[in-house]
Design a protein around this motif. Structure first.
Motif, PDB file in Angstrom:
ATOM      1  N   ARG A 116     -20.169  13.705  46.475  1.00 28.06           N
ATOM      2  CA  ARG A 116     -19.533  14.912  45.942  1.00 28.06           C
ATOM      3  C   ARG A 116     -18.052  15.005  46.338  1.00 28.06           C
ATOM      4  NH1 ARG A 116     -21.869  21.086  46.007  1.00 28.06           N
ATOM      5  NH2 ARG A 116     -19.984  22.081  45.166  1.00 28.06           N
ATOM      6  N   VAL A 117     -17.714  14.584  47.554  1.00 29.91           N
ATOM      7  CA  VAL A 117     -16.328  14.698  48.004  1.00 29.91           C
ATOM      8  C   VAL A 117     -15.385  13.924  47.088  1.00 29.91           C
ATOM      9  CG1 VAL A 117     -16.516  12.767  49.654  1.00 29.91           C
ATOM     10  CG2 VAL A 117     -14.797  14.568  50.013  1.00 29.91           C
ATOM     11  N   ASN A 118     -15.844  12.800  46.570  1.00 26.57           N
ATOM     12  CA  ASN A 118     -15.009  12.033  45.638  1.00 26.57           C
ATOM     13  C   ASN A 118     -14.941  12.705  44.270  1.00 26.57           C
ATOM     14  OD1 ASN A 118     -14.622  10.201  47.668  1.00 26.57           O
ATOM     15  ND2 ASN A 118     -15.335   8.432  46.523  1.00 26.57           N
ATOM     16  N   ILE A 119     -16.049  13.272  43.829  1.00 22.95           N
ATOM     17  CA  ILE A 119     -16.038  13.993  42.559  1.00 22.95           C
ATOM     18  C   ILE A 119     -15.043  15.152  42.625  1.00 22.95           C
ATOM     19  CG2 ILE A 119     -17.401  15.362  40.943  1.00 22.95           C
ATOM     20  CD1 ILE A 119     -18.086  12.356  40.952  1.00 22.95           C
ATOM     21  N   ASP A 120     -15.043  15.871  43.738  1.00 22.63           N
ATOM     22  CA  ASP A 120     -14.073  16.957  43.920  1.00 22.63           C
ATOM     23  C   ASP A 120     -12.642  16.418  43.869  1.00 22.63           C
ATOM     24  OD1 ASP A 120     -16.158  18.744  44.197  1.00 22.63           O
ATOM     25  OD2 ASP A 120     -16.074  18.797  46.382  1.00 22.63           O
ATOM     26  N   PHE A 121     -12.432  15.283  44.495  1.00 23.26           N
ATOM     27  CA  PHE A 121     -11.117  14.633  44.482  1.00 23.26           C
ATOM     28  C   PHE A 121     -10.698  14.286  43.056  1.00 23.26           C
ATOM     29  CE2 PHE A 121      -8.914  10.446  44.502  1.00 23.26           C
ATOM     30  CZ  PHE A 121      -7.729  10.816  45.136  1.00 23.26           C
ATOM     31  N   TYR A 122     -11.615  13.713  42.258  1.00 23.83           N
ATOM     32  CA  TYR A 122     -11.292  13.329  40.889  1.00 23.83           C
ATOM     33  C   TYR A 122     -11.010  14.549  40.009  1.00 23.83           C
ATOM     34  CZ  TYR A 122     -13.487   8.963  42.433  1.00 23.83           C
ATOM     35  OH  TYR A 122     -13.837   7.835  43.130  1.00 23.83           O
ATOM     36  N   LEU A 126      -7.421  14.016  38.579  1.00 24.85           N
ATOM     37  CA  LEU A 126      -7.380  13.645  37.162  1.00 24.85           C
ATOM     38  C   LEU A 126      -7.701  14.813  36.226  1.00 24.85           C
ATOM     39  CD1 LEU A 126      -9.123  10.163  37.478  1.00 24.85           C
ATOM     40  CD2 LEU A 126      -6.707  10.564  36.961  1.00 24.85           C
ATOM     41  N   LYS A 127      -7.819  16.010  36.786  1.00 30.15           N
ATOM     42  CA  LYS A 127      -8.047  17.220  35.974  1.00 30.15           C
ATOM     43  C   LYS A 127      -9.283  17.084  35.086  1.00 30.15           C
ATOM     44  CE  LYS A 127      -4.183  18.541  37.791  1.00 30.15           C
ATOM     45  NZ  LYS A 127      -4.234  19.348  39.044  1.00 30.15           N
ATOM     46  N   LEU A 128     -10.378  16.611  35.658  1.00 30.24           N
ATOM     47  CA  LEU A 128     -11.588  16.393  34.873  1.00 30.24           C
ATOM     48  C   LEU A 128     -12.126  17.667  34.243  1.00 30.24           C
ATOM     49  CD1 LEU A 128     -13.639  13.845  37.035  1.00 30.24           C
ATOM     50  CD2 LEU A 128     -12.242  13.390  35.025  1.00 30.24           C
ATOM     51  N   GLY A 129     -11.798  18.808  34.833  1.00 29.81           N
ATOM     52  CA  GLY A 129     -12.273  20.078  34.292  1.00 29.81           C
ATOM     53  C   GLY A 129     -11.752  20.379  32.898  1.00 29.81           C
ATOM     54  N   ASP A 130     -10.738  19.669  32.445  1.00 29.06           N
ATOM     55  CA  ASP A 130     -10.253  19.853  31.074  1.00 29.06           C
ATOM     56  C   ASP A 130     -11.287  19.387  30.041  1.00 29.06           C
ATOM     57  OD1 ASP A 130      -7.895  20.807  32.114  1.00 29.06           O
ATOM     58  OD2 ASP A 130      -6.723  18.995  31.680  1.00 29.06           O
ATOM     59  N   TRP A 131     -12.224  18.532  30.464  1.00 28.05           N
ATOM     60  CA  TRP A 131     -13.208  17.979  29.534  1.00 28.05           C
ATOM     61  C   TRP A 131     -14.655  18.147  29.991  1.00 28.05           C
ATOM     62  CZ3 TRP A 131      -8.976  15.235  31.415  1.00 28.05           C
ATOM     63  CH2 TRP A 131      -7.921  15.043  30.518  1.00 28.05           C
ATOM     64  N   PHE A 132     -14.865  18.267  31.301  1.00 28.66           N
ATOM     65  CA  PHE A 132     -16.224  18.239  31.820  1.00 28.66           C
ATOM     66  C   PHE A 132     -16.593  19.517  32.563  1.00 28.66           C
ATOM     67  CE2 PHE A 132     -14.955  13.782  31.508  1.00 28.66           C
ATOM     68  CZ  PHE A 132     -16.047  13.224  30.869  1.00 28.66           C
ATOM     69  N   ASP A 133     -17.860  19.898  32.411  1.00 29.92           N
ATOM     70  CA  ASP A 133     -18.437  21.004  33.171  1.00 29.92           C
ATOM     71  C   ASP A 133     -18.887  20.450  34.524  1.00 29.92           C
ATOM     72  OD1 ASP A 133     -20.084  22.943  34.296  1.00 29.92           O
ATOM     73  OD2 ASP A 133     -21.080  23.445  32.406  1.00 29.92           O
TER      74      ASP A 133
END
Length: 224
Positions: A116-122, A126-133
């Protein structure tokens, strides 16, 4: 195909070299074991940290030792990412894919062996929240077996409310492609940017729907 499940490392983000460097650093620090090219293909990429650590360092590692070593490796890896100007964007063509899928309302998520710590980092980097829930992202929690077991893709398909047969998985790892097959994913695409693994993927029938080098032709090939 009704939805997309992306692996992350080496698929959406070309960071395989940094993970390899981080693992080499840790393994050399705590073990005399060697990491061969075959190990990198079959025992590093796509595997969860606990499996890698117990394979290369000691099968007798306690859970708290695994957690400590995994945290050390991931912190070193994230430091490498931030120090590398060549690792600050998505795989070539992927942003167009994400924008297109969002516009067309194609369900999509990420299924990663990362913690999870890496997912939070990404999500931040990389602003993943612009595309992913965020709540639909599947990452390693220890609650189910890692790749090549099918569980991660079965969970991901359920998160986007689709039957696995109606999903397309994009994967770069040997174990990840096995997991997608084991989950009976309908469309399985391998990404192999440097052609290092194409012969193995082809010989073992792991890339049933094609091998791509990047995402530049993904939309016309798989989404139209």
């Amino acid at each position: 195909m009704k939805g997309i499940i992306f692996d992350f490392n080496g698929t959406m983000f070309m960071d395989s070299d940094l993970h390899e460097a981080a693992w080499l650093h840790l393994i050399q620090k705590y073990s005399e074991n060697q990491m061969t090219a075959d190990d990198i293909l079959k025992n590093i990429h796509g595997k969860t940290n606990d499996v890698i650590l117990r394979h290369f360092i000691s099968a007798e590692l306690a859970d708290d030792q695994v957690e400590k070593l995994a945290d050390e490796k991931e912190a070193y890896y994230r430091k490498l990412v931030l120090a590398s100007p060549g690792h600050n964007e998505f795989t070539k063509g992927l942003k167009d894919v994400l924008d297109y899928a969002k516009k067309e309302q194609i369900p999509m998520t990420i299924a990663s062996a990362s913690p999870r710590v890496n997912i939070d980092f990404y999500f931040d980097y990389l602003k993943l929240g612009d595309w992913f829930d965020y709540d639909k992202i599947v990452y390693h929690t220890g609650e189910f077996p890692g790749k090549p077991a099918p569980d991660i893709f079965l969970v991901a398909a359920k998160k986007i409310a689709l039957d696995p047969k109606n999903c397309l998985v994009v994967e770069d790892s040997y174990s990840g492609l096995q997991a997608a097959q084991n989950a009976e994913i309908g469309t399985i695409v391998a990404i192999d940017p440097f052609g290092k693994n194409q012969s193995v993927f082809t010989a073992e029938g792991l890339a049933q729907d094609g091998i791509i080098q990047n995402s530049t032709t993904f939309i016309p090939t798989y989404l139209k």
